[in-house]
Write an enzyme that holds these catalytic residues in place. Structure first.
Site, short mmCIF file in Angstrom:
data_model
loop_
_atom_site.label_atom_id
_atom_site.label_comp_id
_atom_site.label_asym_id
_atom_site.label_seq_id
_atom_site.Cartn_x
_atom_site.Cartn_y
_atom_site.Cartn_z
N TRP A 78 0.81 -1.22 0.00
CA TRP A 78 0.00 0.00 0.00
C TRP A 78 0.84 1.26 0.00
O TRP A 78 0.39 2.32 -0.43
CB TRP A 78 -0.93 0.03 1.21
CG TRP A 78 -0.22 0.26 2.53
CD1 TRP A 78 0.70 -0.56 3.12
CD2 TRP A 78 -0.36 1.38 3.38
NE1 TRP A 78 1.13 -0.04 4.31
CE2 TRP A 78 0.49 1.17 4.50
CE3 TRP A 78 -1.12 2.54 3.34
CZ2 TRP A 78 0.59 2.07 5.56
CZ3 TRP A 78 -1.01 3.45 4.40
CH2 TRP A 78 -0.15 3.21 5.49
N ASP A 79 2.06 1.15 0.50
CA ASP A 79 2.87 2.37 0.60
C ASP A 79 3.25 2.91 -0.78
O ASP A 79 3.62 4.07 -0.92
CB ASP A 79 4.10 2.16 1.49
CG ASP A 79 4.88 0.92 1.10
OD1 ASP A 79 4.47 0.22 0.17
OD2 ASP A 79 5.92 0.66 1.73
N GLU A 93 0.06 -1.83 12.28
CA GLU A 93 0.11 -3.29 12.31
C GLU A 93 0.18 -3.87 13.72
O GLU A 93 0.30 -5.08 13.88
CB GLU A 93 1.28 -3.79 11.44
CG GLU A 93 1.04 -3.47 9.98
CD GLU A 93 2.17 -3.93 9.06
OE1 GLU A 93 3.20 -4.41 9.56
OE2 GLU A 93 2.01 -3.78 7.83
N LYS A 111 2.23 0.91 16.11
CA LYS A 111 3.49 0.66 15.42
C LYS A 111 3.86 1.84 14.55
O LYS A 111 5.04 2.20 14.44
CB LYS A 111 3.33 -0.59 14.55
CG LYS A 111 4.60 -1.00 13.82
CD LYS A 111 4.39 -2.27 13.01
CE LYS A 111 5.66 -2.71 12.31
NZ LYS A 111 5.44 -3.87 11.42
N GLN A 112 2.88 2.42 13.90
CA GLN A 112 3.16 3.43 12.90
C GLN A 112 1.93 4.33 12.75
O GLN A 112 0.83 3.92 13.05
CB GLN A 112 3.43 2.75 11.56
CG GLN A 112 2.22 1.96 11.04
CD GLN A 112 2.63 0.80 10.17
OE1 GLN A 112 2.65 -0.34 10.63
NE2 GLN A 112 2.98 1.07 8.93
#
Lengths: 789, 789
Positions: free
Chosen positions: B363-364, B490, B594-595
C-alpha cells in the site's frame, strides 16, 4: 448418498454382516480397541486392504517442523504427531499358498462384532480361494484392560472342503506406509518411516523389535509370542525370523476337512522417553510372558470381569429406541477404552482410534470427557489430571514466553508442549486453563481426594489463577476485564470478556483461593502469600460479565450482540462447514456460532444465570449456532432439556448418538470423536436427568422426551454408586452403599439410604416458549428420522 | 556500534573513500542503480565479495509454494518472489593472471560515488597485485533512463608500474547463488537456480542468454556486446563464448606503464510472460545495438539530460544542514530511479534495490511514493496506477473469493495475485483499496488527465466503491460501519471502524460517484446504475467516524482509547521492534501503535479534523507510537509541523533522512525503503511547506524549523512548475509557465502569474501546547545529533 452396509442393532455389541470396502476406513475407527495406553484400529487381521493401519501408544509421537508462510513471535517451531508403533495385529493367511484377501476369491461370509461386555472384536469369515479351496476363519482380538501393555489375538482356521495347506504369517511390522497426506515435505519426511531400529531379537519362538523415533527420541519395544494348537494329524511347523523392521512367525499346517488350527498371539508393548534397548526389550517381553501365562482364556476372562464391573456401575439403560441404546453403550465403551489405563497420559481428541488431529489432546478432554470419567471412573479422571500436572513446567515456560505469570497449558499437544499453528484459535484460547481448573475442582468435589489435591490439584489451581490475574486488566470503575481471547466458539476470535471464559476464570480464582486456604503448607511451598490469595478473591469478585440490557441476553463476548448477523439465508448447504467456504475475518466479525459457547456457559456455570436468562439466551443463540463442531449437539441437548424443549433435546441427543456411527461429519475415518461420544452421556444425565453439581450439592430434574419410556444410569458418589431409574412420571433413586446421601429432586430434598430405593414423582412441566429455530438447513435431524432404518 | 566508514558529504552525490567489507551489504543497496524497469545493485564489478548479487527486472518473479502449519480459507497456496535475471554487471579482472580481488593484494585507493545528476555509479581503484604489479581501474555504470532495457559499464584499466597482461572477463551469469535464507525447503527449492536455459547465442562478439523461470513461466533474455579501445601498442585479443548459464567475453591486452584499455559493455534486457525465445532474444539484442550506436557518451549524455530535466523541476534545496541536503537528493534520486521507467509495472517496497519483502509491492506505493511522483513526475504515477488497473481481474477474483463485490487488491504482490501468508495483517487491510482510489483521485486532481480517467480511473474507483458497500454494514441508527479490518497500524488487527479506513473509504465512495457522474458512458459500460451511484453517496454520508467524547480524540478504531495501555515503562530497548518480542494478541489488545494510523489520517484526510482535534490527537497518539515501521517518522513530521511542534518535526525529518543512510533498522542491506525515502519529501513539502491538496485547491503554510535557513522545492501544476522558496520570515512563490494559478498561503489567497515571483510573509506562529512525548526510549534522535559526524 449411497449408504454402506448398516450396522446390526444389538444392545451390547455393534457389528456388521458383510463387508463394504468403501466404508473400510470408517469401520476401522468404529471397531478400534484400546485401553487408554495401547490402541489398535479395527484393521483386518491380514493387514490389507486397509485405510490406515493403526497401532498407537499413548504419549508416543514424532516431532516435526511447523512451517509458516509468515512466522510470528511465540509460534511453535516444531509440532508433535502420533505415529504408529510396530503393528502386532497382523496375521496373514495363505491357503495352499493363495493369499487370503477379501478382494480375491469368494467371500461367502464376513462378520465383525465389537462386543461391549467381552471387550473384544470378533470376526468370522468363510472364504473360497481362487483355486476353489474353502476355509473358515475366526479371529478374536482384545487390548487388555487388565494388562495394559498387552494385546492378543485368537486366530483359528478350519478346513472345509478338502485337505489344504494353511500358512499363517504372524508379524510385527514397523514403519507401515502412511495413508495420511502431508503437504509439507518437512512434515512428510519426519513422519514417513519415523522408527529407527535399535535391535531385533529372537528368543525361542518369541520375537522382539526395538525402535527409536528419529526426532523425538522416544524408544519403543514390541514383542510377540504364540500358543499354537492344531487338531490336524500332522504337527504344524513353526519358524520365527526377525529383521530390523519385521518379525515373523510362520505356522504351516496340513488340515483335512473339519480340522483346524488355532493360534493365540500375545503382543507386549513398551515405550520410554529415555530408551535403553535392554530395558525396553525386557519389559515388552515380560508383558508377553505374563500374557502367555494368563493364556487367551485368562485374558478374555479378565477383560470381561473388568467390563462387568464397569457396566454394573455405569451402564445407561435406554428404553424406547434400541438404536439409541446401542449408541449409548458404544459411546461409553469407547470413552472407557480411551481412558481406562491411560495412567499419567492424556485422553486425546480421537483417543487411540486414529491419527485425526495428529493425536493431540485439547480442552475437550477436561470439559467433555472428564465430567463423564469423574462420575463413572474417577480413577481415570485422576490420571488425566495428573498428566496435566506433570506438564506444568512446559505450561509455566509458555506463560513466560507470552509475558504472563503462572501457567498457560497448550491448546493442542501430546507431550505438553504447544503444537498449534494458528494462534487466533489456540494461543489465546485461554479458557483451556480454566477448563483444567474446573476439571480439578469437579474431581475434588466428587471424590474428596485430598492426596491428589495436595500433590497436584492445588498447584494447578494456583498457577492458572496466577495466569488470569496477569492476563486481565482493571478498568477505572474497578471491573476486571479479560481482553483479546478466543472462547469455545471458533467462529469468533480475539474478543473481550468472553462470558464463558470470564465465568470459568472467576471459578478458577475462587477455587484457587479456597484450595490455598485449605492447604496453607502446600500453597506456601508455591510461594503463595495471603496477599496473593486476597488478590484472587478480589479479582474474582470484580470480573466483568457483560450483559446486553436491551436484548436481555448475555452476549457471547463484549459487543457480540451488536455485530452484524451472519447471512444464513444466503448460505447454501454446500457452504457448511463455514470455515471451509468463508474467510475467518468474515466469520469473526459477525453473529455466527460454530459451537456452544455462551450456551456451554449456561450449563457448566449454571448458577450464574437465572432460569429466565437461560431460556432467553438459548432462544437467542439457537438461530445463530451452526454446529460445525462435534462438540455442540450434546451441550445444546442439555440446555434444550433444561429450558423445556424436550423434543429438540432429543433431536440433539440423536445427533450426538449418530455422529460417529453415521459418520455425520465425514471424518470418523480419522478416529472417533471421543468428546462427542462423552457428550452423549452428558446429554442424558445432565439433559434428561437434569443432573447438576452445584454449591448446594447434587441436583436432578429428570424428565423424559416423548420418544423414551425409560432412562437409567449410575454415577459414583462417596462410598458407592447412585442409580437413577427415570420413567415418564417418576424417578427412582437407589444408593448402592456408603453413608446416607442427600440429593435434590427438582426442588425437593431426598435423603437416600444405601439399599433403600426412593421414588419421587416428576412435577408437571412448565410450558416452554416456542421451539427455538436453527439457521436454515441446520436444524438437527428429528430423533425418529435419525434412528430410522 | 563500530560505525563503518562514513559517507562523504556532498550536495549532488554520495560516496565513500575506502572500503568497509562489513558494510558491503548496506552499500550495495545505497549504490543501487535503476530505472524502474531494470535494477542493478551496487555490487563490485568483479562480482565478489558480495552480499547479494542483484539484477532485477520489474515484474519478473518466481512462484513458490506457501506453507502453513494450519491452513485456512482464502490463504494463497503460492507466493511470488523476485529472482535475479542473468547478471550483466560482472567484469572480472586479472593482472598477469592474478585475479583482482579487494581482499587480496594491496588496495591503496578505493572510491565509489553515486552521482545524482550524472545518474552513474563511479568507482576508482588503485591496486597492487600480490606479485607486486600496480594498476588503476575506473568503472562507471549506468542503468539508462532513456533506453529502459539498457545498462552499460565503462571499464578502464591503466598499467602503472611496468608491463602487465590485463585480462578482463566480461560476463552474463545466470542463477548466481543466493544468500537469502529460506527456511522452507519448498520455497528454497523454487528459488534456487530458478532459471532454465532456453538457449545461448553468439553473434560476432555479441552474446545472449535466454531463460525461463520454472514455476512462473516467465521468459527473460539478456544480451551484451562491447566496444573496446586500447592505447597499448599491441591490439587486444577478444574472444566470446556462451553456454546455457554463462556468456563470457574475454579481453586480453599487453599494457606498458601509462597505457590503458577501455571496455564499454552494453547490456540489453527483456522479459515476457509469453516467452518466445526468438522474440526475446531479438529484443534484447536490439537494445544492445541501440546502446552501441548511442555509445557510452551518448548514453551518459542522455542520462544527464534526463536528470537535469528532473532536477530543474523537482530539486529540493535545503540550507542549514549539508547532510540533510545530501540525504534529500539521495532520497529523490532513488525514488525517481524506482519509478522512472516502470511503465505499467509497480513500485515495489524496495524498488529494484534488493530482495527485501520478496520484491513485493504494498500500500505504501500508493500512499507514500505516488504522492511524490504525482507532484514531481506524474507520468510515472500514471504508469503505476495503470499497473494496478491492469491487475483488476485478479482483484475481482479475490473479492469474489472473499465473498465481496467489486475488487480487493492484494496486500503484497508482484503480478497482482495475493502473496501474503498472514491474513490478520493482509487480507483484511482493506484500506489498501481506498489508498489506491486516493492515489487515482490525487493524480486526477493534479493532472486533470481525462484519458487516464476514462481508461482506468473510473473503473478502479467503481470497483473499489463496490467493495466498500459490500464489506460494511448498516446499524439500526442508519450509520454505516466497516467491521473486522486492519488499518495502517500493524500492532492492531481485526478492528471495527478504523478511522483512517473509514475516512478513505468515504472519499473512495464519493470519488466513485463523482467520476461515474462525470463519465456516464464509462460507468454504464461497467453496469453502474443511477441507483448504485446513489448508494455510494448515501453510504459515504453515513460512514461512522468514531469519536471519544470523553477524551476529545478520535480513537484509532472503535474502542481503541478504552483499551489497556501498553506497559511502555516495563519494555526494554532490546524488546523493540515489539513484534519480535511479544505475541500479536498482546499487541493487538492494547494501546500501542506501530506506525502513524490515526495520525496518518490527520494528514491525508486533513479536512475531516479541526485544528484542535489534530493537536489533541497528535498529543494523544505520540506517547503510544513506537515507530517500529519505517513508514512513520515522515508522517509524524508532517503532523508535528502542522501542530506547531517544529523541532519535533525536524527530529522526525532527520530520522526519515537517515533511516537508510545510517541503516537505522538494520535491514537496508535487503534494499532501500523507497516509501520512507519518499516520506522525506512529504515531511518537507507537507510538513515545513504545509502543502495540502484540498477541496479548495492547493494550500501552503510554510514555516521552517530553527535548524534550517532555507527550503526550496518545486511541484508540477497545470502547465508548469510551481517553485517555493521558503525563508524563515517569508516564502517566495514562482510559477514557471502556464495559466495564472491560485494558491492559499496560510489564510491568504495568492494568484500567481507565470514568471512573476510573489513573496508572502510568514505569519506569527501560535504557541503550540507542550512538546508531545514518545514512549520511553522511542524519542527520535535530535536533528543535530542525527547529522553529527
Amino acid at each position: 448418498m449411497t449408504r454402506p452396509l448398516p450396522f446390526d442393532v444389538a444392545p451390547w455389541s455393534i457389528g456388521l454382516s458383510g463387508l463394504s470396502l468403501s466404508a473400510l476406513a470408517h469401520r476401522e475407527s468404529v471397531f478400534a480397541l484400546g485401553n487408554g495406553h495401547l490402541g489398535w484400529r479395527g484393521n483386518l487381521d491380514e493387514g490389507e486392504p486397509h485405510s490406515s493401519p493403526g497401532s498407537y501408544l499413548n504419549g508416543f509421537f514424532e516431532r516435526h517442523p511447523m512451517p509458516y508462510a509468515e512466522g510470528g513471535y511465540g509460534y511453535p517451531d516444531s509440532g508433535e504427531s502420533v505415529v504408529n508403533i510396530p503393528d502386532g495385529k497382523i496375521l496373514r493367511l495363505l491357503v495352499d499358498d493363495e493369499p487370503f484377501d477379501v478382494r480375491r476369491g469368494r467371500l461367502t461370509r464376513h462378520e465383525q462384532h465389537l462386543d461391549f461386555r467381552a471387550g473384544t472384536l470378533h470376526r468370522e469369515v468363510t472364504w473360497t480361494s481362487p483355486t476353489g479351496r474353502t476355509i473358515e476363519m475366526t479371529s478374536t482380538r482384545l487390548v487388555s484392560l487388565t494388562h495394559r501393555a498387552v494385546a492378543a489375538v485368537r486366530y483359528e482356521v478350519r478346513a472345509v472342503d478338502g485337505p489344504v495347506t494353511v500358512t499363517v504369517q504372524s508379524e510385527l511390522v514397523a514403519n507401515e506406509p502412511l495413508t495420511e497426506v502431508h503437504h509439507d515435505p518437512r512434515v512428510k519426511e519426519a513422519l514417513t518411516d519415523p522408527l529407527e531400529s535399535l535391535g531385533h531379537f529372537l528368543l525361542g519362538t518369541a520375537a522382539t523389535l526395538v525402535h527409536v523415533t528419529r526426532g523425538s527420541g522416544l524408544g519403543v519395544a514390541v514383542a510377540m509370542d504364540h500358543a499354537i494348537h492344531s487338531t490336524g494329524s500332522h504337527a504344524p511347523t513353526v519358524t520365527t525370523e526377525t529383521s530390523p523392521h519385521l518379525a515373523r512367525t510362520t505356522v504351516r499346517a496340513q488340515l483335512d476337512p473339519g480340522e483346524r488350527i488355532e493360534i493365540v498371539k500375545f503382543v507386549g508393548h513398551e515405550w520410554s522417553a529415555s530408551p535403553s534397548t535392554a530395558a525396553l526389550r525386557d519389559r515388552a517381553e515380560a508383558a508377553v510372558v505374563e500374557a502367555s501365562e494368563a493364556g487367551w482364556e485368562g485374558l478374555a476372562a479378565g477383560q470381561r470381569e473388568r467390563l462387568d464391573e464397569y457396566w454394573a456401575c455405569n451402564d445407561v439403560v435406554v428404553e424406547g429406541e434400541p438404536r439409541l441404546q446401542q449408541a449409548v453403550r458404544f459411546a461409553l465403551f469407547h470413552v472407557f477404552q480411551a481412558a481406562a489405563r491411560a495412567e499419567l497420559r492424556s485422553v486425546p481428541g480421537k483417543g487411540l482410534t486414529g491419527t485425526g488431529y495428529q493425536g493431540h489432546t485439547f480442552w475437550d478432554s477436561e470439559m467433555f470427557v472428564l465430567p463423564l470419567l469423574t462420575d463413572t471412573a474417577p480413577e481415570s479422571a485422576e490420571q488425566a489430571l495428573r498428566w496435566r500436572h506433570a506438564t506444568l513446567d512446559h505450561a509455566r515456560e509458555r506463560a513466560t514466553q507470552l509475558g504472563l505469570r503462572g501457567a498457560v497449558f497448550p491448546w493442542r499437544t501430546i507431550s505438553g508442549r504447544e503444537s498449534s499453528g494458528y494462534w487466533p484459535a489456540s494461543m489465546i484460547a485461554f479458557h483451556l486453563n480454566a477448563d483444567i481448573a474446573a476439571a480439578v475442582m469437579r474431581y475434588l468435589r466428587v471424590t474428596g481426594d485430598e492426596v491428589f489435591e495436595r500433590e497436584a490439584g492445588v498447584e494447578i489451581l494456583v498457577e492458572t489463577a496466577r495466569m488470569w490475574v496477569s492476563l486481565g486488566r482493571w478498568d477505572d470503575a474497578g471491573r476486571f476485564h479479560i481482553d483479546g481471547v478466543t472462547g469455545p466458539d471458533e467462529y469468533s476470535a480475539m474478543v473481550n470478556d468472553n462470558v464463558y471464559t470470564n465465568l470459568l476464570a472467576r471459578a478458577n480464582l475462587e477455587g484457587a483461593a479456597a484450595a490455598a486456604r485449605r492447604h496453607r503448607d502446600v500453597a506456601e511451598a508455591l510461594n503463595v502469600t495471603d496477599e496473593e490469595i486476597g488478590s484472587w478473591t478480589v479479582t474474582a469478585a470484580a470480573i466483568a460479565i457483560p450483559f446486553d440490557e436491551e436484548r436481555g441476553v448475555h452476549p457471547q463476548s463484549a459487543g457480540f450482540t451488536e455485530r452484524e448477523r451472519w447471512s444464513f439465508e444466503a448460505t447454501t448447504p454446500e457452504q457448511y462447514p463455514l470455515q471451509e467456504h468463508f474467510p475467518y475475518f468474515d466469520l469473526y466479525r459477525k453473529q455466527v456460532v460454530k459451537q456452544a459457547d455462551l450456551v456451554l456457559a449456561l450449563y457448566v456455570a449454571h448458577e450464574a444465570f437465572t432460569a429466565e436468562e437461560k431460556a432467553r439466551a438459548f432462544a437467542y443463540y439457537e438461530p445463530l449456532t451452526v454446529r460445525d463442531s462435534s462438540l455442540s449437539a450434546g451441550i445444546q441437548a442439555v440446555v434444550a432439556a433444561e429450558t423445556g424443549h424436550l423434543e429438540l433435546a432429543a433431536d440433539y441427543l440423536a445427533e450426538a448418538a449418530t455422529l460417529d456411527l453415521d459418520d455425520l461429519q465425514g471424518d470418523t475415518a480419522d478416529g472417533l470423536h471421543i468428546a462427542s461420544l462423552a457428550s452423549l452421556w452428558t446429554a442424558i444425565t445432565a439433559g434428561f436427568g437434569g443432573m447438576r453439581h452445584g454449591s448446594e450439592g447434587l441436583r436432578f430434574a429428570p424428565r423424559l422426551p416423548p420418544q423414551l419410556t425409560r432412562l437409567a444410569f449410575g454415577i459414583r458418589v462417596a462410598g458407592g454408586t447412585l442409580h437413577l431409574d427415570i420413567r415418564p412420571d417418576s424417578t427412582q433413586y437407589r444408593l448402592s452403599a456408603g453413608p446416607a446421601f442427600a440429593v435434590q429432586h427438582f426442588d425437593e430434598q431426598l435423603v437416600l439410604q444405601p439399599g433403600v430405593p426412593t421414588t419421587a414423582p416428576t412435577p408437571p412441566a412448565i410450558a416452554p416458549g416456542p421451539r427455538p429455530t436453527q439457521p436454515p438447513g441446520r436444524r438437527p435431524r428429528a430423533f425418529d428420522a435419525a434412528f430410522a432404518d
